[in-house]
Design a protein around this motif. Structure first.
Motif, PDB file in Angstrom:
ATOM      1  N   SER A 474       4.532  -8.854  -6.726  1.00  0.00           N
ATOM      2  CA  SER A 474       4.394  -7.994  -5.920  1.00  0.00           C
ATOM      3  C   SER A 474       4.165  -8.055  -4.468  1.00  0.00           C
ATOM      4  O   SER A 474       3.440  -9.322  -4.298  1.00  0.00           O
ATOM      5  CB  SER A 474       3.497  -6.822  -6.617  1.00  0.00           C
ATOM      6  OG  SER A 474       2.100  -7.340  -6.580  1.00  0.00           O
ATOM      7  N   ARG A 475       4.152  -7.006  -3.617  1.00  0.00           N
ATOM      8  CA  ARG A 475       3.802  -7.119  -2.440  1.00  0.00           C
ATOM      9  C   ARG A 475       2.281  -7.326  -2.177  1.00  0.00           C
ATOM     10  O   ARG A 475       1.734  -7.976  -1.396  1.00  0.00           O
ATOM     11  CB  ARG A 475       4.245  -6.048  -1.223  1.00  0.00           C
ATOM     12  CG  ARG A 475       5.773  -6.144  -1.197  1.00  0.00           C
ATOM     13  CD  ARG A 475       6.553  -5.008  -0.482  1.00  0.00           C
ATOM     14  NE  ARG A 475       6.752  -4.027  -1.207  1.00  0.00           N
ATOM     15  CZ  ARG A 475       7.199  -2.562  -0.941  1.00  0.00           C
ATOM     16  NH1 ARG A 475       7.504  -2.681   0.293  1.00  0.00           N
ATOM     17  NH2 ARG A 475       7.462  -1.788  -1.468  1.00  0.00           N
ATOM     18  N   ALA A 476       1.419  -6.673  -3.114  1.00  0.00           N
ATOM     19  CA  ALA A 476       0.047  -6.649  -3.002  1.00  0.00           C
ATOM     20  C   ALA A 476      -0.185  -7.945  -3.279  1.00  0.00           C
ATOM     21  O   ALA A 476      -1.293  -8.713  -2.759  1.00  0.00           O
ATOM     22  CB  ALA A 476      -0.382  -5.639  -3.956  1.00  0.00           C
ATOM     23  N   LYS A 477       0.284  -8.982  -4.286  1.00  0.00           N
ATOM     24  CA  LYS A 477      -0.091  -9.901  -4.448  1.00  0.00           C
ATOM     25  C   LYS A 477       0.248 -11.033  -3.194  1.00  0.00           C
ATOM     26  O   LYS A 477      -0.679 -11.882  -2.733  1.00  0.00           O
ATOM     27  CB  LYS A 477       0.733 -10.620  -5.337  1.00  0.00           C
ATOM     28  CG  LYS A 477       0.441 -12.340  -5.955  1.00  0.00           C
ATOM     29  CD  LYS A 477       1.374 -12.817  -6.917  1.00  0.00           C
ATOM     30  CE  LYS A 477       0.804 -14.306  -7.023  1.00  0.00           C
ATOM     31  NZ  LYS A 477       1.936 -14.844  -8.226  1.00  0.00           N
ATOM     32  N   ILE A 479      -0.022  -9.948  -0.204  1.00  0.00           N
ATOM     33  CA  ILE A 479      -0.808  -9.627   1.032  1.00  0.00           C
ATOM     34  C   ILE A 479      -2.298 -10.322   0.470  1.00  0.00           C
ATOM     35  O   ILE A 479      -2.904 -10.766   1.512  1.00  0.00           O
ATOM     36  CB  ILE A 479      -1.193  -8.085   1.084  1.00  0.00           C
ATOM     37  CG1 ILE A 479       0.241  -7.666   1.604  1.00  0.00           C
ATOM     38  CG2 ILE A 479      -2.248  -7.786   2.095  1.00  0.00           C
ATOM     39  CD1 ILE A 479       0.311  -6.088   1.694  1.00  0.00           C
ATOM     40  N   ARG A 480      -2.709 -10.387  -0.699  1.00  0.00           N
ATOM     41  CA  ARG A 480      -3.982 -10.842  -1.097  1.00  0.00           C
ATOM     42  C   ARG A 480      -4.122 -12.289  -0.804  1.00  0.00           C
ATOM     43  O   ARG A 480      -5.013 -12.887  -0.427  1.00  0.00           O
ATOM     44  CB  ARG A 480      -4.249 -10.493  -2.583  1.00  0.00           C
ATOM     45  CG  ARG A 480      -4.666  -9.117  -2.923  1.00  0.00           C
ATOM     46  CD  ARG A 480      -5.137  -9.052  -4.364  1.00  0.00           C
ATOM     47  NE  ARG A 480      -4.292  -9.588  -5.555  1.00  0.00           N
ATOM     48  CZ  ARG A 480      -3.292  -8.911  -6.001  1.00  0.00           C
ATOM     49  NH1 ARG A 480      -3.077  -7.556  -5.800  1.00  0.00           N
ATOM     50  NH2 ARG A 480      -2.594  -9.486  -6.946  1.00  0.00           N
ATOM     51  N   SER A 481      -2.860 -13.052  -0.973  1.00  0.00           N
ATOM     52  CA  SER A 481      -2.891 -14.427  -0.553  1.00  0.00           C
ATOM     53  C   SER A 481      -2.803 -14.793   0.790  1.00  0.00           C
ATOM     54  O   SER A 481      -2.933 -16.040   0.991  1.00  0.00           O
ATOM     55  CB  SER A 481      -1.649 -15.115  -1.393  1.00  0.00           C
ATOM     56  OG  SER A 481      -1.372 -14.878  -2.724  1.00  0.00           O
ATOM     57  N   GLY A 483      -4.732 -13.774   3.688  1.00  0.00           N
ATOM     58  CA  GLY A 483      -6.015 -14.127   4.188  1.00  0.00           C
ATOM     59  C   GLY A 483      -6.517 -15.324   3.951  1.00  0.00           C
ATOM     60  O   GLY A 483      -6.892 -16.110   4.783  1.00  0.00           O
ATOM     61  N   PRO A 484      -6.871 -15.780   2.611  1.00  0.00           N
ATOM     62  CA  PRO A 484      -7.301 -17.102   2.524  1.00  0.00           C
ATOM     63  C   PRO A 484      -6.453 -18.341   3.165  1.00  0.00           C
ATOM     64  O   PRO A 484      -7.077 -19.189   3.680  1.00  0.00           O
ATOM     65  CB  PRO A 484      -7.470 -17.051   1.039  1.00  0.00           C
ATOM     66  CG  PRO A 484      -7.622 -15.691   0.666  1.00  0.00           C
ATOM     67  CD  PRO A 484      -6.659 -15.067   1.576  1.00  0.00           C
ATOM     68  N   ARG A 500      -3.213  -2.481   5.614  1.00  0.00           N
ATOM     69  CA  ARG A 500      -2.377  -2.478   4.530  1.00  0.00           C
ATOM     70  C   ARG A 500      -1.145  -1.769   4.488  1.00  0.00           C
ATOM     71  O   ARG A 500       0.014  -2.485   4.184  1.00  0.00           O
ATOM     72  CB  ARG A 500      -3.058  -2.146   3.366  1.00  0.00           C
ATOM     73  CG  ARG A 500      -2.615  -2.030   2.075  1.00  0.00           C
ATOM     74  CD  ARG A 500      -3.245  -1.424   0.893  1.00  0.00           C
ATOM     75  NE  ARG A 500      -2.868  -1.841  -0.397  1.00  0.00           N
ATOM     76  CZ  ARG A 500      -2.902  -3.044  -1.273  1.00  0.00           C
ATOM     77  NH1 ARG A 500      -3.861  -3.628  -0.625  1.00  0.00           N
ATOM     78  NH2 ARG A 500      -2.421  -2.989  -2.485  1.00  0.00           N
ATOM     79  N   TYR A 504       2.691  -3.813   4.325  1.00  0.00           N
ATOM     80  CA  TYR A 504       3.688  -3.322   3.483  1.00  0.00           C
ATOM     81  C   TYR A 504       5.061  -3.311   4.119  1.00  0.00           C
ATOM     82  O   TYR A 504       6.018  -3.539   3.640  1.00  0.00           O
ATOM     83  CB  TYR A 504       3.307  -1.997   2.649  1.00  0.00           C
ATOM     84  CG  TYR A 504       2.478  -2.380   1.488  1.00  0.00           C
ATOM     85  CD1 TYR A 504       3.370  -2.168   0.082  1.00  0.00           C
ATOM     86  CD2 TYR A 504       1.329  -2.527   1.331  1.00  0.00           C
ATOM     87  CE1 TYR A 504       2.881  -2.345  -0.993  1.00  0.00           C
ATOM     88  CE2 TYR A 504       0.491  -2.848   0.155  1.00  0.00           C
ATOM     89  CZ  TYR A 504       1.341  -2.793  -1.050  1.00  0.00           C
ATOM     90  OH  TYR A 504       0.884  -3.118  -2.415  1.00  0.00           O
TER      91      TYR A 504
END
Length: 1006
Positions: A474-477, A479-481, A483-484, A500, A504
């Motif tokens: 998913s696009r959310a996954k 995006i979460r990856s 930053g770190p 956000r 997207y």
């Protein structure tokens, strides 16, 4: 260099290891096999295949298309007597290390020394590792007295001519009488166009093809350095070809710098689309970059060849250059002393920037540019020649100080003087493009990911690429990856993270570059595997040059004639790439076998008959040549000849394929299909693994068939699970043979006569051709190679097995076959050699019919039918696979079952529907086909026994008087040889129990 040895791999698999190099001769290679075989892997860029060589009369392998070019030149060379691919492994001790090298080809040339060939692209020859391997191999071969060459890219026009002529290299396809007539004629000095018309007694398409065959065998030659046309003149003598052979290797480059920009100073960043200052002065003192070196102009003078300059390089050497070469060639360019526009400027050109503006914005920019011209020059147009009435105004006269003009213009436009100064500066540098609101770099802010940090975009694409072979994220996954990973690579806070919603939107744009979220994962993997460069393409030049073969699961259900249950069939198709004509189809239940592929290939030679009620335009002549290219078209069009079923003509054109393109499915790379291609002189070009675009036209045909015909049939289920109806299996209506007839009729009546966007003539832009028209176009251009008229051609497509001939016949597939055709060859060894022969004889078998086998006598070259000893008890053909299943099932019930009992039990089981397994149902479906794979003619003894007089004699031999003979005489059984029974006496046989399965009853459970 010492300890040179050669290693050979024999046809039977033996390896002659470390033979003495000094004792190796050309005779050692007569029975060698390639040292290494094909290596296929997903993502490879080269094409491997097998080329049918007219020199070897057999297949020769190649590992790349560049190697195939060398094969074409070797096959065209009359001095070459043998071609061996991957002939040996050469090993030697080189500078204390063991060197191993396998050359690509070995060419034997009669009395001349053997020629060893290595094929390498020219840009790889300077690499140290490759240069070292080729260097010591060349030295070893030179010490032995053999020739060595490195083959690179040949001239394009010459290669295309040879590839075109290679389609006519199979000499048995041409008529001897016409060949003799053309050879006897004095054609030297005539053009090809004149020769094509010099034999009016023969069809033009046949003359054209025969003349091109004589060009291939060099009976007469022509200039091959330019594309062949009808104006090419024929002459005598050997053909002159340039090729791409190198005997002297280039010096290796130890340190290659592939980044030319890194060695130069980075040019200053420009503000954007410059439109002024484009002139660069060339004169004494100007610096030039010539062939990578910086030179200085010392003198300019005139000469008879034009203007020239005298330049001096860094070491102080002086030489003269043409000024035309300095200004127009790619070898030299002028180094500007001041910032000036360049092709590598970071900003876009003014035309790109201005074209993105709306009409009101363009009007505003033009008005502002007029104000800038007025404040600088005094005229809104910028020149006195286009002065408007009342110009120049007193406040903008050239005599007015500049700062006063700026102040006046600022008051007029109600802006600050600083703004006017900024506009004037931008206008002088970038003209109108510098006056755009937001600056000339506005393109970076327009849509897409223009405002995104390039590091953020790079990281997003990197994470998306990691999911190519994984499940869809998913696009959310993603995006979460981000930053770190950005923090770990660039540091805390170095890369600003978007909101956000913005992230997207940017990922949606990046999904267009690297599909990850929208499409299926299979489609995403296919797109990710696309090459980064422009697609290469095989460009067929005539009908039959490339024949595409492929199988697909049809999106429609059919009925099983045996159980009346639904089944999903498979369709195997053969397509001519040049014309897109479908030359053969076969619908099979559940799975496709090599015999089905051979059957489709056979239809290319022998098309199926046309339907009785087909329209006239859908029917092809029996010989495959379109009526429009025949001399007497009207007479042939009015031909009333029909077959016994009332059908005239065939369903598709007949042609002789030169190369088949297949995938790596087991039926296509089987020994059966490969042996058929070798016997018929067909090259095999496998497509790359999991690369559907290598067979793009036939893949597109499957979609056209689905959308054009299948979706309108009952039982259509859609292309995927999401398109599936509620119960498409229950709507299955057509049997397998009916479905095949429907598809064949749609192809003949609709598909072959509908214009295709991919079928064009480059010389007539905008003209779209149909497959039938493209086939006619190809014949008119390249002639027509007539299909062999041998009625026994179908036997060539059967599977070949090697078996000894005993006194009782041939034993194969656990069955005994016998017939009169074996007389004279019983208990004898065959003259054939090779690991498969070994004294055995070639027998042709049909896996779908175990009742018969076929043998071709070497003395008469006639085919003879061999019948299975239990065939008279069978009323229909039974396949080899069904026979094996019947035996295995019978062994579970009977202790000593025979084949008759096994087949009876199998058929009874199928008729009662007793728990059919998947394998049983698949075999039953194949047996349920009503149409045989091949239309085999009657063999010699079959024809004799069908004569009425012979039938009466055979009946008299059986003790029947002529008056007792029925009108409808059954066909007598074939000779089965000596009985192989036991020592029972006749009275024992006569007094046997009535129950045949006595011992079976004795051991049955109570």
């Amino acid at each position: 260099m010492d300890q040179i040895a050669i290693h050979l791999r024999r046809i039977d698999g033996r390896i002659d290891d470390r033979q003495a190099w000094s004792a190796t001769t050309a005779e050692h290679f007569q029975s060698v096999a390639p040292w290494r075989t094909f290596r296929w892997h997903y993502g490879q860029k080269h094409y491997s295949g097998t080329y049918w060589s007219s020199t070897m009369r057999a297949h020769v392998i190649y590992e790349s298309r560049l190697e195939l070019t060398r094969l074409l030149y070797a096959d065209f060379d009359p001095d070459v007597t043998a071609i061996y691919a991957q002939p040996f492994l050469l090993s030697a001790s080189v500078d204390g290390n063991l060197g191993r090298h396998v050359p690509d080809f070995l060419l034997l040339r009669g009395k001349r020394p053997p020629l060893v060939v290595d094929v390498k692209p020219s840009h790889l020859l300077t690499r140290p590792k490759i240069a070292s391997a080729l260097g010591w191999a060349q030295e070893a071969l030179a010490n032995r007295g053999w020739d060595f060459e490195v083959w690179c890219e040949p001239p394009q026009a010459e290669l295309e001519n040879l590839r075109f002529l290679a389609g006519y290299r199979r000499d048995w396809l041409f008529e001897d009488d016409l060949l003799t007539e053309i050879r006897a004629a004095n054609l030297h000095g005539m053009t090809l166009g004149e020769v094509f018309k010099a034999f009016p007694g023969w069809p033009g398409w046949k003359v054209r093809a025969t003349v091109l065959q004589l060009l291939w065998c060099q009976h007469f030659v022509t200039d091959l350095s330019t594309p062949l046309t009808v104006s090419h003149q024929l002459r005598q003598g050997p053909a002159l070809v340039t090729g791409a052979a190198l005997s002297d290797l280039p010096e290796p480059i130890r340190s290659e710098n592939h980044d030319d920009i890194s060695s130069e100073s980075t040019p200053p960043q420009k503000t954007g689309a410059r439109m002024s200052g484009a002139g660069v002065r060339v004169g004494v003192g100007a610096r030039l970059k010539y062939d990578g070196e910086v030179v200085v102009v010392e003198e300019m003078f005139e000469s008879t060849a034009g203007n020239e300059v005298l330049v001096r390089d860094g070491p102080g050497r002086r030489f003269r250059l043409s000024l035309r070469e300095v200004l127009s060639s790619g070898r030299a360019h002028v180094i500007s002393e001041q910032p000036a526009p360049s092709s590598d400027d970071p900003g876009d050109t003014a035309s790109v920037v201005l074209s993105q503006l709306s009409e009101p914005e363009l009007t505003q920019v033009r008005e502002r540019a007029a104000h800038m011209n007025e404040v600088i020059y005094g005229f809104r147009s910028g020149t006195p020649e286009l002065a408007e009435p009342g110009e120049p105004k007193p406040e903008y006269a050239p005599t007015v100080p500049k700062m006063r003009r700026y102040k006046t213009k600022a008051a007029e436009l109600q802006v600050s003087e600083r703004t006017i100064k900024r506009w004037v500066q931008s206008f002088l540098v970038d003209r109108e493009a510098g006056l755009i609101q937001g600056g000339s770099q506005r393109t970076s802010d327009l849509g897409g990911v223009g405002r995104a940090d390039p590091r953020w975009v790079e990281m997003a694409l990197e994470i998306m690429a990691e999911h190519t072979d994984q499940s869809k994220p998913s696009r959310a996954k993603i995006i979460r990856s981000m930053g770190p990973r950005l923090q770990a690579r660039y540091g805390q806070g170095e890369v600003a993270l978007p909101t956000r919603a913005t992230a997207y939107r940017w990922l949606q744009e990046l999904d267009r570059r690297l599909p990850t979220f929208r499409l299926s994962t299979k489609r995403n993997r296919d797109i990710a595997a696309r090459p980064g460069t422009a697609y290469g393409k095989l460009r067929p030049t005539r009908p039959g040059e490339y024949l595409l073969l492929d199988t697909t699961r049809l999106d429609v259900f059919a009925l099983d004639p045996l159980t009346l249950k639904w089944v999903q069939p498979e369709l195997t198709v053969a397509m001519d790439w040049y014309s897109r004509c479908i030359t053969g189809i076969r619908v099979t239940p559940v799975s496709t076998k090599s015999i089905d592929v051979a059957a489709v290939l056979f239809q290319t030679y022998r098309p199926r008959p046309a339907g009785r009620e087909w329209p006239k335009h859908a029917v092809w002549p029996d010989h495959g040549v379109p009526r429009v290219v025949l001399v007497d078209a009207d007479a042939l069009a009015d031909d009333d000849s029909v077959d016994e079923h009332g059908r005239a003509g065939v369903a598709s054109p007949a042609m002789v394929p030169e190369t088949i393109i297949v995938d790596h499915g087991k039926p296509y790379v089987s020994e059966h299909v490969t042996s058929v291609c070798q016997r018929l002189g067909i090259s095999v070009q496998p497509a790359r693994l999991r690369t559907g675009r290598d067979k793009g036209p036939i893949e597109r045909f499957f979609k056209t068939l689905r959308e054009g015909k299948l979706e309108s049939l009952p039982g259509y289920k859609g292309p995927d699970l999401f398109s599936r109806g509620l119960n498409p299996e229950g709507e299955a209506f057509f049997f397998l043979d009916e479905l095949e007839a429907i598809i064949r009729e749609w192809i003949a009546c609709t598909y072959h006569h509908r214009p295709h966007s991919g079928l064009i003539d480059p010389r007539v832009p905008g003209l779209k051709l149909s497959p039938a028209a493209a086939f006619e176009h190809g014949i008119a251009r390249a002639g027509y190679i007539e299909v062999p008229c041998d009625p026994d051609l179908g036997f060539e497509f059967l599977k070949t097995i090697w078996k000894p001939i005993h006194h009782y016949g041939v034993e194969t597939r656990k069955c005994r076959y016998n017939g009169p055709g074996l007389n004279g060859y019983r208990n004898t060894k065959s003259p054939y050699t090779g690991p498969k022969a070994g004294g055995r004889w070639p027998i042709q078998v049909d896996p779908d019919n175990i009742n018969l086998a076929y043998f071709r006598r070497p003395d008469t070259h006639r085919w003879h039918t061999l019948e299975w000893e239990h065939a008279p008890a069978q009323k229909f053909p039974i396949s080899e696979e069904a026979m094996e299943l019947a035996r295995s099932l019978a062994r579970r019930k009977y202790r000593f079952p025979d084949d008759d009992t096994a087949v009876s039990e199998l058929l009874e089981r199928w008729n009662l529907g007793l728990g059919l397994t998947m394998s049983e149902r698949r075999i039953a479906l194949r047996l349920a086909r009503e149409q045989a794979a091949f239309d085999l003619p009657a063999t010699q003894e079959d024809e004799i026994e069908e004569l009425p007089a012979v039938a009466r004699v055979l009946a008299l031999d059986s003790g029947q008087t002529p008056s007792e003979m029925p009108d409808d005489i059954d066909k007598p059984e074939h000779h089965e040889g000596d009985a192989s029974g036991d020592d029972d006496e006749e009275d024992e046989l006569d007094n046997r129990p009535d129950t045949e399965n006595f011992y079976v009853d004795a051991i049955e459970d109570a």
